[in-house]
Structures are given as C-alpha cells and as structure tokens.
Design a protein around this motif. Structure first.
Motif, PDB file in Angstrom:
ATOM      1  N   VAL A 112      -2.907   6.048  -7.809  1.00  0.00           N
ATOM      2  CA  VAL A 112      -3.791   5.023  -7.235  1.00  0.00           C
ATOM      3  C   VAL A 112      -3.077   4.279  -6.109  1.00  0.00           C
ATOM      4  N   ASP A 113      -1.841   3.856  -6.375  1.00  0.00           N
ATOM      5  CA  ASP A 113      -1.084   3.106  -5.371  1.00  0.00           C
ATOM      6  C   ASP A 113      -0.907   3.902  -4.088  1.00  0.00           C
ATOM      7  N   MET A 114      -0.625   5.185  -4.224  1.00  0.00           N
ATOM      8  CA  MET A 114      -0.396   6.002  -3.039  1.00  0.00           C
ATOM      9  C   MET A 114      -1.673   6.173  -2.222  1.00  0.00           C
ATOM     10  N   PHE A 115      -2.805   6.330  -2.888  1.00  0.00           N
ATOM     11  CA  PHE A 115      -4.075   6.401  -2.154  1.00  0.00           C
ATOM     12  C   PHE A 115      -4.395   5.051  -1.496  1.00  0.00           C
ATOM     13  N   LEU A 116      -4.157   3.961  -2.209  1.00  0.00           N
ATOM     14  CA  LEU A 116      -4.441   2.643  -1.649  1.00  0.00           C
ATOM     15  C   LEU A 116      -3.570   2.360  -0.428  1.00  0.00           C
ATOM     16  N   ASP A 117      -2.345   2.885  -0.428  1.00  0.00           N
ATOM     17  CA  ASP A 117      -1.424   2.662   0.686  1.00  0.00           C
ATOM     18  C   ASP A 117      -1.578   3.692   1.795  1.00  0.00           C
ATOM     19  N   GLY A 118      -2.443   4.682   1.596  1.00  0.00           N
ATOM     20  CA  GLY A 118      -2.590   5.729   2.598  1.00  0.00           C
ATOM     21  C   GLY A 118      -1.382   6.644   2.651  1.00  0.00           C
ATOM     22  N   ASP A 119      -0.679   6.790   1.535  1.00  0.00           N
ATOM     23  CA  ASP A 119       0.511   7.631   1.481  1.00  0.00           C
ATOM     24  C   ASP A 119       0.106   9.101   1.647  1.00  0.00           C
ATOM     25  N   PRO A 120       0.721   9.814   2.585  1.00  0.00           N
ATOM     26  CA  PRO A 120       0.325  11.219   2.809  1.00  0.00           C
ATOM     27  C   PRO A 120       0.647  12.139   1.641  1.00  0.00           C
ATOM     28  N   HIS A 121       1.466  11.676   0.694  1.00  0.00           N
ATOM     29  CA  HIS A 121       1.829  12.511  -0.450  1.00  0.00           C
ATOM     30  C   HIS A 121       1.039  12.153  -1.711  1.00  0.00           C
ATOM     31  N   ALA A 122      -0.039  11.413  -1.572  1.00  0.00           N
ATOM     32  CA  ALA A 122      -0.806  10.980  -2.747  1.00  0.00           C
ATOM     33  C   ALA A 122      -1.305  12.160  -3.574  1.00  0.00           C
TER      34      ALA A 122
ATOM     35  N   LEU B  94      -8.947  -9.507   7.628  1.00  0.00           N
ATOM     36  CA  LEU B  94      -8.599  -8.098   7.447  1.00  0.00           C
ATOM     37  C   LEU B  94      -7.417  -7.661   8.311  1.00  0.00           C
ATOM     38  N   SER B  95      -7.114  -8.409   9.366  1.00  0.00           N
ATOM     39  CA  SER B  95      -6.073  -8.000  10.317  1.00  0.00           C
ATOM     40  C   SER B  95      -4.721  -7.681   9.685  1.00  0.00           C
ATOM     41  N   PRO B  96      -4.255  -8.449   8.676  1.00  0.00           N
ATOM     42  CA  PRO B  96      -2.944  -8.114   8.087  1.00  0.00           C
ATOM     43  C   PRO B  96      -2.917  -6.754   7.398  1.00  0.00           C
ATOM     44  N   TYR B  97      -4.080  -6.172   7.153  1.00  0.00           N
ATOM     45  CA  TYR B  97      -4.144  -4.919   6.405  1.00  0.00           C
ATOM     46  C   TYR B  97      -4.690  -3.775   7.254  1.00  0.00           C
ATOM     47  N   GLY B  98      -4.562  -3.905   8.565  1.00  0.00           N
ATOM     48  CA  GLY B  98      -5.087  -2.887   9.467  1.00  0.00           C
ATOM     49  C   GLY B  98      -4.421  -1.540   9.322  1.00  0.00           C
ATOM     50  N   HIS B  99      -3.232  -1.509   8.717  1.00  0.00           N
ATOM     51  CA  HIS B  99      -2.516  -0.241   8.537  1.00  0.00           C
ATOM     52  C   HIS B  99      -2.986   0.517   7.306  1.00  0.00           C
ATOM     53  N   LEU B 100      -3.860  -0.104   6.509  1.00  0.00           N
ATOM     54  CA  LEU B 100      -4.281   0.506   5.247  1.00  0.00           C
ATOM     55  C   LEU B 100      -5.643   1.188   5.380  1.00  0.00           C
ATOM     56  N   PRO B 101      -5.919   2.145   4.502  1.00  0.00           N
ATOM     57  CA  PRO B 101      -7.285   2.684   4.427  1.00  0.00           C
ATOM     58  C   PRO B 101      -8.156   1.776   3.577  1.00  0.00           C
ATOM     59  N   ILE B 102      -9.471   1.851   3.798  1.00  0.00           N
ATOM     60  CA  ILE B 102     -10.425   1.089   2.990  1.00  0.00           C
ATOM     61  C   ILE B 102     -10.719   1.927   1.745  1.00  0.00           C
ATOM     62  N   VAL B 103      -9.982   1.675   0.685  1.00  0.00           N
ATOM     63  CA  VAL B 103     -10.121   2.429  -0.560  1.00  0.00           C
ATOM     64  C   VAL B 103     -10.551   1.467  -1.656  1.00  0.00           C
TER      65      VAL B 103
ATOM     66  N   ALA C 179      -9.118   4.144  -6.345  1.00  0.00           N
ATOM     67  CA  ALA C 179      -9.218   5.272  -5.398  1.00  0.00           C
ATOM     68  C   ALA C 179     -10.463   6.106  -5.656  1.00  0.00           C
ATOM     69  N   VAL C 180     -11.594   5.439  -5.942  1.00  0.00           N
ATOM     70  CA  VAL C 180     -12.824   6.179  -6.235  1.00  0.00           C
ATOM     71  C   VAL C 180     -13.747   6.273  -5.020  1.00  0.00           C
ATOM     72  N   ALA C 181     -13.452   5.548  -3.959  1.00  0.00           N
ATOM     73  CA  ALA C 181     -14.265   5.605  -2.736  1.00  0.00           C
ATOM     74  C   ALA C 181     -13.370   5.270  -1.557  1.00  0.00           C
ATOM     75  N   CYS C 182     -13.636   5.873  -0.409  1.00  0.00           N
ATOM     76  CA  CYS C 182     -12.833   5.614   0.787  1.00  0.00           C
ATOM     77  C   CYS C 182     -13.735   5.589   2.015  1.00  0.00           C
ATOM     78  N   PHE C 183     -13.586   4.538   2.811  1.00  0.00           N
ATOM     79  CA  PHE C 183     -14.363   4.396   4.044  1.00  0.00           C
ATOM     80  C   PHE C 183     -13.476   4.529   5.284  1.00  0.00           C
TER      81      PHE C 183
END
Length: 658
Positions: free
Chosen positions: A193-203, A368-377, A381-385
């Motif tokens: 879950v953490d890796m998907f929330l962080d946009g980690d490429p190895h999730a 939202l600006s402080p989290y611009g590097h993250l995906p909207i999950v 990790a059940v939905a991603c925009f």
C-alpha cells in the motif's frame, strides 16, 4: 490475530454446566482466532468473539473477555462503522480494562486498540504512537505487532509516507517473533500500500510477493485488498471493461471476507471507471445513496466530491454546489487527511473547474501543492486518478493562471506515463491542450492533440500476442524469451517502455541512437554507423543483416516522408481556408521533420558523410546515449535502470536485454 500467549483454560468454574461453558468458551476463542489469523474470515471471527465475550462476561473470566474484545476489533481499525457497532466494541474494551491488572500485556493491547479506534475517527495519531512507544519497550511481540499495524492505519494520510514505511518494515520483522501469519501478511500488505501511495516504481514487486504467499494459503481479508489493487491496475492499463468485471469479483470476495469496505470500495471503483469512460453522470443516484451510507468511514469524503462532479456534469448545478459547500464547510483545510483525502481533493478540483469556482480551486491548489510529487491513490491503493499534478493543473486553470496550469499538466503527462496510467495520460493531455489554447499557444495545443490522436489510434489497434503473465511478446521480448524495451514514435517524442511501464521523452540524437539499438537487440552496431545517420545505417543493415525485425531506419525514414507529404497537403488546405493557426502548426512540424531528415542525409538524399573517425564517433555516441538514458532514468527509474545495464557503448554499441 488476537490470540494470547497461552490458551484461556485456567479460569475457575464449577463442575458440570460451568465446565461445559468453559469448554465452549475456549472453542469459540480458538475458532475466532483461526478465522481471523489464518483464514482472514472477519465475519466468522466477529461472530465467534462476540459469543465468547458474552460467555466470558457472564462467567467473570476477565482474561477471556479481553481476548474476545481484541478479536472482535478485527485486523484493522474502524471495522465497526455503525454507531451501535463502534459503541459495542468500545464498551467491551473498557469493561475488560476495568477488570485487568493495568500493568499486564493484555491491558496494554486493549489500550492500543482503544487508542487506534479513537485516533482514526479523529484523524489523529498521538495516542496510538505513544502506546506504540510503550509496546516497543516491553518484551511482548503481540503488543508490538498490533501497535505497529494499528498505528500504520492511523497514519495513512499523504504526509506520513516515511513513517508508514518504517512501521510496515518493523511489522514484517515482528511477525517472525509472533509466528502469526496475519502479522506477516499485514506487514507485506502495508508495504505494498505504501509503495503505491508513494508512486514507487517497484510497488508491483511487493505485490507479487504478497500474491505468492496468498497462493500458498489464502487469506480472505488480505486477498480482498489485493483483488481491489487488481482493479486499480486494470484501470491504469486502460482495460476498463476488464476492470469492471474484476470489480464485481472483488466485491464478492469482500462480502465473503466480511469486510465492511466491500460495497464502499465498489462505489469508488465504479467512480474511477466511469470517470475515464466519460460516463460519470450515470452515478448520481448511486452516489446520492453512498454519501449517507453508515458503512462509509467517518473520515472519508470522496463520495461527496464525486457527487459534486457527477451532478454538475449531469446539469444539476444546485446539487453540485450544495455538495461542494458541504465539503468546504468553514475551510476546506479542515477535512481530515485520511486515506481518501487526495482523491477528495481531485474531485473538488474537478467540481470547481466545472462550476468555475476560482476561490475553491485556489484553496485546493494551496492544500495539494506539497503533495504534487504523489499519485492520487485512494484508500488501500484501490483507486488511482493519476498524478496530483493533474489536479493542480486543473485548479490553476480554474484560477486563470494558465502558464502555471501548462507547467502542472505537462508534469502530469510525464508522471502519468511513468505510472503507466494511460487513461490519466489522455485526460492530462486533454486539459493541457485546453490550457495551451487559453495561453494563446494554439500550435502547441494542436501538437498535443496530434499526440493524443496517435496514442488513441495505437490503443485501439489489436494488441500483440501476450504471454501467460500478460506481457506483450512482440514488444516486451527480444525474440529469445527475454523481456526487452520497446520504442514508439509519438509526434515529436518517443514513448519508451519496459516491463509494463512506459515514459514519454523528447527526441534527441542520443534517443535516436538508443532506438536503433533497441530495434536491433543483441546486435553490435558500429558507433561510426550511428553517427552517419539513418541512411548509412540502412546500407550497413543490408550488408550485415543486423535485425530480424524491420530495421528502424527504414520505418522512421518512411514515416517522416509520409508525414511530410500529408503536411504539404494540409498546408494547402489550411491556407486555402485562411486557417492561419493550423497552417502555422503544420508548417512548424514540416520544418522540424525536414531538419531531422537533413541530419541524416544530404540535400539530394545521399548519405551525409562525417569526417570523424572511430574514436570521435565512440565518444560522441557514448555521450549522446548516456544523456538520453539519464533523461529516461529521471522520468522513470525502472526503465532507466534496465537501460543502464542493458545498453553497451563503445566503438561497437549494442542492446542486450538480459
């Protein structure tokens, strides 16, 4: 999950009926523990622990009451959503605490559960983290494991990524001390879950490990979350019909597990699918019910944001304005930073855009600006925009700051490509074109639309044959069964992919060299031939039979010439219609293509010969390829790492997938 160090067999009781009740109590506790810990059957676990608590309370067996109350809480926090259910759990815990020695490990575990439930509902983490510190100091692995898992759940907001990862890793380590399967599964689940929330490429690597454990022995509750992640990944891949089928199966699995999120996640999955299908208006009736559902988490506001978007899209402006006003309240910043907060902000940004609400958009942009590097999950990790940069770009567009919107949306396209979220890529391209038009840059907007059209055409083409893992044989393999990179031309850029991921990069000399090598895997190509250009490579390929595939130089050169012919026709048509903007865009692309061809050939189309020798060619090619790989790595570390190991430069250059 909530068994104790020794079975509850020592409670006193009279002979006969008392002994039978004591035996029944132990059976219920054992069955409840097995259901939750081994099988992930939350429904059966709740039933057994509820019955056990009643027997233990009537018999005055405080230790058994504590075990039953802990088991009744379940695997995660906030599993009892209704007022009656949450009050019942809290009353059981408090009653057991009154009877236990406050210094006992069972009392500490009860206080951890109580703090976790309270902190989650209040969008806080102070109390549960304080008790985690106490648990770390005690020699009780079960107390530590439960504190780690519950604290992690209370820290699921976007600002706590680093701490969550630490807790998840500690939980995996602690699971080998508790010897409870559920602790290991929850630790790996939280890491995924953490890796998907962080946009980690190895999730997906972590997800694969979790799948492996579930394949050995199923666990209904954890398997339900994994099935929800499957839906999310299908949406990212653009397989929306498949995602809807998977969502139905996911709901059935959640109901079988007794997970309270089964129907709530179903609604969230439908919102995601319908959003990218352009059919969100269909969800107004469903969302109108969901926002008032007692099974919706106390800190989950995403359904109200989705209702605002669906309502205004359907033409019901009053309902949309009302939903947005409820969300904003005194201040939009007061919304709890829960696992659905990022998705809620995405919905608010879209609703504000559709309602032309610049003030709300500005507040979304600020929050939202402080989290611009993250995906909207959303949630676990059940939905991603897609990238948060998309929502920031939409907010900036609503604010009238078009230059900032263009910057955000270009970043969104890049990040969405790195996520391999194709529907989100198209959505960001679409808004980017709007922003460019508003910025007075129509030629750039047309170029973006061309990229969209080419991507849509490619997506609509019949897919290549796939292997058992779903990978594309023709593009993801090198002809010898090894996974390989692939490249596709998209307008003035290249889409390069590997292992189910893809990224869009600007054209460059190094990129052109790299594409040639990838198109000819396991073949050595002279650096001097790469410098000589496409036509020289064509001649070299004829003499040395470089590739079994159609050589890139022939494809690229023909593509350029075909496009030039179409552009000349379009130029005549646009000029005849006095469409100066489109004519300018066509002329710009025409000039660019001519420059590309001129770089490889002379004016008459003959090979352009270069004076550099082999050593100069080696240095030039190596530097150019290194710069291209560095740009790819910056955009997608996974693809970049593969190329760093697989691409070899020197006097002879080559690409070796494995």
């Amino acid at each position: 999950m909530n068994d104790v160090d020794a079975p509850v067999r020592d409670a006193p009781g009279p002979a006969g009926a008392g002994a039978r009740r004591s035996g029944e109590l132990q059976i219920l506790l054992d069955e409840g523990t097995r259901a939750v810990v081994e099988d992930g059957d939350l429904r059966t676990g709740r039933d057994r622990f509820a019955r056990a608590y009643r027997i233990a309370e009537s018999s005055g067996e405080e230790r058994a009451m504590a075990v039953a109350a802990l088991g009744f809480g379940g695997l995660c926090v906030h599993e009892h959503r209704t007022v009656a259910g949450s009050v019942l759990l809290e009353s059981q815990i408090r009653r057991a605490l009154e009877l236990l020695d406050p210094q006992s490990s069972l009392a500490l575990r009860l206080r951890i559960r109580l703090a976790g439930e309270s902190d989650y509902r209040n969008s806080d983490n102070t109390a549960v983290l304080a008790l985690l510190a106490q648990a770390r100091a005690q020699q009780n692995p079960m107390a530590r494991a439960e504190a780690l898992s519950l604290a992690h759940h209370c820290l699921i907001g976007p600002e706590h990524g680093a701490l969550r990862r630490e807790l998840a890793a500690d939980l995996v380590a602690e699971s080998f001390r508790t010897s409870r399967r559920s602790d290991l599964l929850m630790g790996l689940l939280w890491q995924t879950v953490d890796m998907f929330l962080d946009g980690d490429p190895h999730a997906e690597r972590c997800l694969s490990e979790l799948r492996g454990l579930l394949a050995e022995q199923d666990h209904l509750a954890v398997g339900f979350v994994v099935s929800a992640m499957d839906v999310m990944l299908a949406v990212r891949a653009g397989r929306l019909d498949e995602a809807e089928t998977l969502a139905r199966a996911c709901t059935e699995r959640g109901i079988a597990a007794g997970d309270v999120n089964a129907t709530v996640w179903r609604a969230a999955q439908l919102v995601t699918i319908r959003w990218y299908q352009g059919r969100v208006v269909e969800l107004v009736p469903l969302l109108s019910e969901v926002v008032n559902s007692p099974t919706l988490s106390a800190v989950d506001d995403h359904a109200l944001a989705a209702l605002a978007v669906a309502a205004v899209t359907a033409g019901d402006r009053r309902k949309a304005v009302s939903a947005l006003a409820i969300l904003c309240g005194h201040d939009l910043g007061d919304l709890p930073r829960s696992s659905s907060w990022m998705v809620t902000m995405h919905g608010v940004a879209e609703a504000a855009y559709l309602l032309d609400d610049a003030a709300t958009a500005a507040r979304v942009h600020e929050l939202l600006s402080p989290y611009g590097h993250l995906p909207i999950v959303g949630s676990l990790a059940v939905a991603c925009f897609g990238s948060a940069q998309h929502a920031l770009g939409v907010a900036a567009l609503t604010m009238g700051d078009v230059d900032r919107a263009v910057t955000h949306l270009r970043d969104a396209v890049r990040q969405n490509l790195a996520l391999a979220h194709w529907p989100a890529v198209m959505a960001s391209w679409d808004r980017l074109a709007v922003a460019l038009v508003r910025a007075g840059r129509p030629a750039e907007a047309d170029a973006v639309r061309q990229e969209m059209a080419m991507a849509a055409k490619e997506a609509a083409a019949p897919p290549p044959e796939t292997d058992a893992a779903g990978g594309a044989d023709e593009r993801a393999g090198d002809g010898q069964g090894q996974p390989a990179a692939f490249c596709t031309r998209l307008g003035r850029k290249w889409r390069i992919g590997f292992g189910g991921r893809s990224v869009l990069v600007e054209h460059s000399v190094g990129m052109l060299h790299l594409v040639v090598l990838i198109a000819n895997p396991r073949q050595e190509i002279q650096a001097v031939d790469l410098v000589a250009g496409l036509t020289a490579l064509h001649e070299a390929a004829e003499h040395t039979a470089l590739s079994r595939q159609p050589a890139l130089d022939r494809v690229a050169t023909q593509e350029y010439r075909n496009r030039l012919a179409r552009l000349r026709t379009e130029l005549d048509e646009f000029e005849a219609a006095d469409d100066h903007e489109r004519a300018a865009a066509a002329q710009a692309e025409h000039d660019w293509l001519m420059n590309q061809l001129a770089g490889a050939t002379g004016l008459s189309g003959r090979v352009r010969r270069f004076p550099e020798g082999k050593e100069r060619s080696r240095v030039a090619v190596s530097k150019a390829i290194r710069r291209a790989v560095d740009r790819i790595t910056a955009a997608d570390p996974v693809i970049g790492e593969h190329l760093q190991h697989a691409v070899h430069t020197g006097v002879r250059c080559s690409y070796w997938p494995a």
